[in-house]
Design a protein around this motif. Sequence first.
Motif, short mmCIF file in Angstrom:
data_model
loop_
_atom_site.label_atom_id
_atom_site.label_comp_id
_atom_site.label_asym_id
_atom_site.label_seq_id
_atom_site.Cartn_x
_atom_site.Cartn_y
_atom_site.Cartn_z
N ALA A 51 47.28 37.40 -16.09
CA ALA A 51 48.36 37.23 -17.05
C ALA A 51 47.88 37.53 -18.47
N GLU A 52 46.58 37.47 -18.69
CA GLU A 52 45.98 37.74 -20.00
C GLU A 52 45.03 38.92 -19.89
N ALA A 53 45.57 40.03 -19.41
CA ALA A 53 44.74 41.19 -19.09
C ALA A 53 43.93 41.71 -20.28
N GLY A 54 44.52 41.77 -21.45
CA GLY A 54 43.79 42.28 -22.62
C GLY A 54 42.56 41.45 -22.93
N ARG A 55 42.70 40.13 -22.86
CA ARG A 55 41.57 39.23 -23.13
C ARG A 55 40.52 39.36 -22.03
N VAL A 56 40.96 39.46 -20.79
CA VAL A 56 40.03 39.59 -19.67
C VAL A 56 39.29 40.92 -19.76
N ASP A 57 40.02 42.00 -20.02
CA ASP A 57 39.38 43.32 -20.18
C ASP A 57 38.30 43.27 -21.24
N ALA A 58 38.64 42.74 -22.40
CA ALA A 58 37.69 42.69 -23.52
C ALA A 58 36.46 41.85 -23.15
N GLY A 59 36.67 40.77 -22.42
CA GLY A 59 35.56 39.92 -22.00
C GLY A 59 34.60 40.65 -21.07
N TYR A 60 35.14 41.36 -20.09
CA TYR A 60 34.28 42.11 -19.17
C TYR A 60 33.55 43.25 -19.88
N VAL A 61 34.25 43.96 -20.75
CA VAL A 61 33.60 45.05 -21.49
C VAL A 61 32.44 44.48 -22.31
N ARG A 62 32.67 43.35 -22.98
CA ARG A 62 31.60 42.71 -23.77
C ARG A 62 30.42 42.33 -22.89
N ILE A 63 30.69 41.73 -21.74
CA ILE A 63 29.60 41.32 -20.85
C ILE A 63 28.83 42.54 -20.34
N PHE A 64 29.54 43.58 -19.92
CA PHE A 64 28.83 44.77 -19.43
C PHE A 64 27.98 45.39 -20.52
#
Length: 94
Positions: free
Chosen positions: A54-67
């Motif tokens: 439901a919060e795809a933008g926040r989730v996307d940004a979090g994964y990109v940051r972790i990677f």
Amino acid sequence: MAETEGKAFRAFRRLVIIGGSEGKARDDSEILKRFVRMAGGGRARIVVISTASAEAGRVDAGYVRIFKTLGVEQACPLRLETREQANGPRPSTS
């Protein structure tokens, strides 16, 4: 993981499907570290698709940051909002 195992993994493309509780809140997720190794380490090209969030933008940004923290230079989100986008021409990952 042995170096020879890492070389064998790079010969194939991988799809890793992860639920929401693999430990992404910490930068020490063993699942994500192994995925990065399987994908080619720092040379990997990783696309994050968070369609079930439901919060795809926040989730996307979090994964990109972790990677990126794990050394991946090319990590980006892919947002598919409609069935037509998913079935249409190759989408942009910008």
